[in-house]
Design a protein around this motif. Sequence first.
Motif, PDB file in Angstrom:
ATOM      1  N   UNK A 198     -76.475 -16.604 -63.508  1.00  0.00           N
ATOM      2  CA  UNK A 198     -76.635 -16.608 -64.896  1.00  0.00           C
ATOM      3  C   UNK A 198     -75.479 -17.472 -65.611  1.00  0.00           C
ATOM      4  N   UNK A 199     -76.008 -18.330 -66.658  1.00  0.00           N
ATOM      5  CA  UNK A 199     -75.208 -19.185 -67.334  1.00  0.00           C
ATOM      6  C   UNK A 199     -74.842 -18.404 -68.779  1.00  0.00           C
ATOM      7  N   UNK A 200     -74.882 -19.276 -69.812  1.00  0.00           N
ATOM      8  CA  UNK A 200     -74.830 -18.512 -71.039  1.00  0.00           C
ATOM      9  C   UNK A 200     -75.821 -19.444 -71.928  1.00  0.00           C
ATOM     10  N   UNK A 201     -75.819 -20.641 -72.163  1.00  0.00           N
ATOM     11  CA  UNK A 201     -76.904 -21.449 -72.956  1.00  0.00           C
ATOM     12  C   UNK A 201     -77.370 -21.249 -74.252  1.00  0.00           C
ATOM     13  N   UNK A 202     -76.728 -19.903 -74.724  1.00  0.00           N
ATOM     14  CA  UNK A 202     -77.079 -19.152 -76.332  1.00  0.00           C
ATOM     15  C   UNK A 202     -78.324 -19.446 -76.321  1.00  0.00           C
ATOM     16  N   UNK A 203     -79.354 -18.763 -75.483  1.00  0.00           N
ATOM     17  CA  UNK A 203     -80.631 -19.084 -75.436  1.00  0.00           C
ATOM     18  C   UNK A 203     -81.289 -17.829 -74.822  1.00  0.00           C
ATOM     19  N   UNK A 204     -82.656 -17.607 -75.182  1.00  0.00           N
ATOM     20  CA  UNK A 204     -83.613 -16.874 -74.561  1.00  0.00           C
ATOM     21  C   UNK A 204     -84.051 -17.236 -73.475  1.00  0.00           C
ATOM     22  N   UNK A 205     -84.133 -16.304 -72.314  1.00  0.00           N
ATOM     23  CA  UNK A 205     -84.577 -16.643 -70.970  1.00  0.00           C
ATOM     24  C   UNK A 205     -86.153 -16.707 -71.094  1.00  0.00           C
ATOM     25  N   UNK A 206     -86.950 -17.062 -70.114  1.00  0.00           N
ATOM     26  CA  UNK A 206     -88.104 -16.960 -69.987  1.00  0.00           C
ATOM     27  C   UNK A 206     -88.571 -16.907 -68.694  1.00  0.00           C
ATOM     28  N   UNK A 207     -89.955 -16.784 -68.475  1.00  0.00           N
ATOM     29  CA  UNK A 207     -90.559 -16.669 -66.958  1.00  0.00           C
ATOM     30  C   UNK A 207     -90.513 -17.900 -66.213  1.00  0.00           C
TER      31      UNK A 207
END
Length: 251
Positions: free
Chosen positions: A181-190
């Motif tokens: 896992x990173x951060x990215x300040x974002x929602x993940x997705x499939x």
Amino acid sequence: MEDPPSWIAEFTVTPKEFAAHLDAIVDSGRTPLTIGAVADHLTGRVPLPPRPVLLTFDDGFADLPGPTAEALAARSLPATAYLTTGAITPGGRSLLPPAPMMTLDRAAELERSGMEVGSHTVTHAQLDTLSAKALAYELRVSRSVLEDALGHPVRHLAYPHGYNSVKVRAMAADAGYETATAVRHALSSDRDEAYRIARLIVRRSHTVADVEAWLAGEGARVAPYRDGPKTVAWRWYRRARAAVRGPEFAG
């Protein structure tokens, strides 16, 4: 914490706020899971449940196997804990500034409370600035320490402060991790990348309304996406600084 050390205060909420965030998760109707379930989905073994949500906790602060785990268990919320082994092992060394930390012998207690345990490296260094030798040490030693303590394989990694690169991701895979896992300040997705799964950092300034927006799939961009020019420039700057100063704390 009510009164956290200044260096971590930005990423800390009060117990009352934390309880409100957890209640918002329960009320959202989302299905909480651990990183292992995400990995099973990304590798095609098992589909994700409806409206999943993943809760992660980094570093291994002292409250984790106590009040934090208890608050999660009281609401039947599974989670994932990524532990910095150098900071929680007696006599260990890390780059984390001083703070109350849990101890390695309580990692199994986290699992019994419903958390999955993953690696957060040995020292919490900026991984994308390290030599291949130093990076291999961070990835492999942290994993072996946790596996010795828990008695089973540790399959998952979180990059300290999200710092990663193509080389870091490749070496994480070579070290035997199934996800990172990173951060990215974002929602993940499939469609997200298994070795830089996006996460959102909860900061002290975030409100319950912010958390509710994320749970509704709003208020943040959606991964995957390419690194922007600022991210790339910041990485090269940090690499140059590390070449002069040596490994630095990722935070």
